[in-house]
Write an enzyme that holds these catalytic residues in place. Sequence first.
Site, mmCIF file in Angstrom:
data_model
loop_
_atom_site.group_PDB
_atom_site.id
_atom_site.type_symbol
_atom_site.label_atom_id
_atom_site.label_comp_id
_atom_site.label_asym_id
_atom_site.label_seq_id
_atom_site.Cartn_x
_atom_site.Cartn_y
_atom_site.Cartn_z
ATOM 1 N N HIS A 223 52.475 -38.673 72.507
ATOM 2 C CA HIS A 223 52.705 -39.903 71.745
ATOM 3 C C HIS A 223 53.376 -39.695 70.388
ATOM 4 C CE1 HIS A 223 48.961 -38.747 69.659
ATOM 5 N NE2 HIS A 223 49.350 -39.543 68.676
HETATM 6 C C1 UD1 Z 1 49.151 -43.849 65.324
HETATM 7 C C2 UD1 Z 1 49.073 -42.899 64.150
HETATM 8 C C3 UD1 Z 1 48.979 -41.466 64.657
HETATM 9 C C4 UD1 Z 1 47.855 -41.295 65.666
HETATM 10 C C5 UD1 Z 1 47.957 -42.344 66.759
HETATM 11 C C6 UD1 Z 1 46.753 -42.288 67.649
HETATM 12 C C7 UD1 Z 1 50.270 -43.587 62.107
HETATM 13 C C8 UD1 Z 1 51.473 -43.380 61.281
HETATM 14 N N1 UD1 Z 1 50.252 -42.981 63.325
HETATM 15 O O1 UD1 Z 1 50.354 -43.562 66.014
HETATM 16 O O2 UD1 Z 1 48.733 -40.594 63.574
HETATM 17 O O3 UD1 Z 1 47.951 -40.013 66.247
HETATM 18 O O4 UD1 Z 1 48.021 -43.657 66.161
HETATM 19 O O5 UD1 Z 1 46.978 -42.858 68.878
HETATM 20 O O6 UD1 Z 1 49.360 -44.261 61.691
HETATM 21 N N2 UD1 Z 1 51.267 -50.223 70.478
HETATM 22 C C9 UD1 Z 1 50.875 -51.094 71.453
HETATM 23 N N3 UD1 Z 1 49.553 -51.416 71.516
HETATM 24 C C10 UD1 Z 1 48.628 -50.942 70.660
HETATM 25 C C11 UD1 Z 1 49.048 -50.071 69.658
HETATM 26 C C12 UD1 Z 1 50.358 -49.707 69.583
HETATM 27 O O7 UD1 Z 1 51.685 -51.551 72.246
HETATM 28 O O8 UD1 Z 1 47.439 -51.292 70.790
HETATM 29 C C13 UD1 Z 1 52.690 -49.807 70.437
HETATM 30 C C14 UD1 Z 1 53.540 -50.657 69.503
HETATM 31 O O9 UD1 Z 1 54.804 -50.807 70.103
HETATM 32 C C15 UD1 Z 1 53.642 -49.784 68.276
HETATM 33 C C16 UD1 Z 1 53.623 -48.376 68.856
HETATM 34 O O10 UD1 Z 1 52.755 -48.454 69.969
HETATM 35 O O11 UD1 Z 1 54.818 -50.035 67.543
HETATM 36 C C17 UD1 Z 1 53.125 -47.328 67.888
HETATM 37 O O12 UD1 Z 1 51.856 -47.696 67.339
HETATM 38 P P1 UD1 Z 1 51.436 -47.204 65.875
HETATM 39 O O13 UD1 Z 1 50.025 -47.560 65.631
HETATM 40 O O14 UD1 Z 1 52.439 -47.638 64.876
HETATM 41 O O15 UD1 Z 1 51.605 -45.650 65.953
HETATM 42 P P2 UD1 Z 1 50.980 -44.618 66.992
HETATM 43 O O16 UD1 Z 1 52.095 -43.910 67.675
HETATM 44 O O17 UD1 Z 1 49.960 -45.285 67.828
HETATM 45 N N1 UDP Z 2 41.818 -40.609 74.321
HETATM 46 C C1 UDP Z 2 41.227 -41.538 75.165
HETATM 47 N N2 UDP Z 2 41.994 -42.062 76.168
HETATM 48 C C2 UDP Z 2 43.283 -41.688 76.380
HETATM 49 C C3 UDP Z 2 43.857 -40.739 75.513
HETATM 50 C C4 UDP Z 2 43.093 -40.224 74.480
HETATM 51 O O1 UDP Z 2 40.058 -41.887 75.008
HETATM 52 O O2 UDP Z 2 43.903 -42.214 77.316
HETATM 53 C C5 UDP Z 2 41.007 -40.061 73.212
HETATM 54 C C6 UDP Z 2 40.902 -38.559 73.202
HETATM 55 O O3 UDP Z 2 39.849 -38.118 74.036
HETATM 56 C C7 UDP Z 2 40.670 -38.269 71.726
HETATM 57 C C8 UDP Z 2 41.443 -39.364 71.029
HETATM 58 O O4 UDP Z 2 41.653 -40.382 71.999
HETATM 59 O O5 UDP Z 2 39.296 -38.399 71.407
HETATM 60 C C9 UDP Z 2 42.762 -38.847 70.552
HETATM 61 O O6 UDP Z 2 43.569 -39.910 70.145
HETATM 62 P P1 UDP Z 2 45.142 -39.826 70.088
HETATM 63 O O7 UDP Z 2 45.653 -38.754 70.959
HETATM 64 O O8 UDP Z 2 45.641 -41.197 70.320
HETATM 65 O O9 UDP Z 2 45.419 -39.514 68.537
HETATM 66 P P2 UDP Z 2 45.414 -38.205 67.641
HETATM 67 O O10 UDP Z 2 44.149 -37.476 67.861
HETATM 68 O O11 UDP Z 2 46.618 -37.412 68.011
HETATM 69 O O12 UDP Z 2 45.567 -38.743 66.265
#
Ligand code: UD1
Ligand code: UDP
Length: 385
Positions: A223
């Site tokens: 991601h």
């Molecule tokens: C965010 C965090 C990242 C973390 C990740 C965990 C920041 C800068 N990044 O990244 O550090 O590792 O969360 O998963 O805060 N979207 C949906 N549905 C949702 C959420 C997001 O469709 O419920 C889509 C939207 O198009 C959005 C994109 O995902 O623009 C990215 O979401 P965003 O929360 O901005 O960043 P993450 O990549 O999720």
């Molecule tokens: N996770 C989950 N379902 C998924 C993918 C991840 O429950 O489909 C959990 C995973 O076990 C971990 C956390 O989400 O506890 C990690 O989140 P993510 O990878 O989104 O973010 P990061 O840790 O990189 O910030």
Amino acid sequence: MKKLLTIIGARPQIIKAAALNRAIQSKFSNELTEVLVHTGQHYDHGMSQVFFEEMGIPKPDYNLGIGSGSHGQQTGRMLDAIEQVIIKEKPDALVIYGDTNSTLAGALAAAKVHVPVIHIEAGLRSFNKRMPEEVNRITADHASTLLFSPTKVGLRNLKKEGFRPLNEAQEIGKADLDNPYVFHCGDLMYDNTLFYSDKADEYDSLFVERGIDKGNYVLTTIHRPQNTDDINILSGILNALNQISLEDGVQMVLPLHPRTANKILQSNDAAIKRAQENQNFKIIEPVGFLEMILLEKNAKMIMTDSGGVQKEAFFVKKPCVILRPETEWTEIVECHCAILAGSNPEKIKAGYQHFKTNPITEFPDVFGDGKAAEFICQSIIDHLN
Ligand code: UD1
Ligand code: UDP
């Protein structure tokens, strides 16, 4: 009684908050009370609500409904909304987790109105400031009064940035923004993995339901913007995973983050299409935490760019190929339990081959004893003024 205002927003923060909330409810409810604020950064059911349901987290007292947006837009809207909640609730401290935009907004909002910030997962560094998370975590640490680092490496990083060791800070006086206290506490996510490991096994029917070959699959998650923004990079990663699957007869299981799902949907890339057509490449919706733990425990190997998932691979004693050029969790690479492959297809394939032929014999004890949440609660009670 100390009142904590806890900011959550992204999936991993909801999961981490579950551990602290569980400790407060079971052991510290006479000393600590928590007001939960969900920024709404993640909002799909499978990215947010599912964790509240599975992990028994109380419904947030506030949902700010901020949603997605550019960094500036998203963080700015959160900052404004969190400030209003702080003014209304007058908490004794604000708790933030990790390094997302929700973390940054919480830290800035509280520090500016002189509410002490408690940063859980402090001190971690990738030393790559092009990662939005690196900027967020450095800023959050320097706006905090109580900093909880899960690892000794985190403590060292903070020391290099001028934070005093705890004993020296205590000699100077009480904890405050100009005299922050830094603690080594172990990892809250380890608390969660231990707590939910047996319960996760109850979801075993998932393997039959989803046609997953228990024990003979690689679990993968992708991601990070650096792996998804450029479709050629994403295509290279998925192609490497697909080749491993085809050449070695191993399944790939990829619970797909919405950021990556959006990219794949918009793409006509031939390699991505080939991966989607491979019956052994299971691209599924994000799963709940219990299913995720189950998938991790029964995987042959894990390949991920997630911070949380690379650590969970270590917790459940699985080899991990990290789809990033660097990691904040350097211990797991140094002890040869994980390999950094970045987005390089050849390194990804070599990482798979390495762990296939060189099973890991030892997973040293680097993330504490599974009681990080209790330690954090007690330290807050003892040191928050
Ligand atoms: C965010 C965090 C990242 C973390 C990740 C965990 C920041 C800068 N990044 O990244 O550090 O590792 O969360 O998963 O805060 N979207 C949906 N549905 C949702 C959420 C997001 O469709 O419920 C889509 C939207 O198009 C959005 C994109 O995902 O623009 C990215 O979401 P965003 O929360 O901005 O960043 P993450 O990549 O999720
Ligand atoms: N996770 C989950 N379902 C998924 C993918 C991840 O429950 O489909 C959990 C995973 O076990 C971990 C956390 O989400 O506890 C990690 O989140 P993510 O990878 O989104 O973010 P990061 O840790 O990189 O910030």
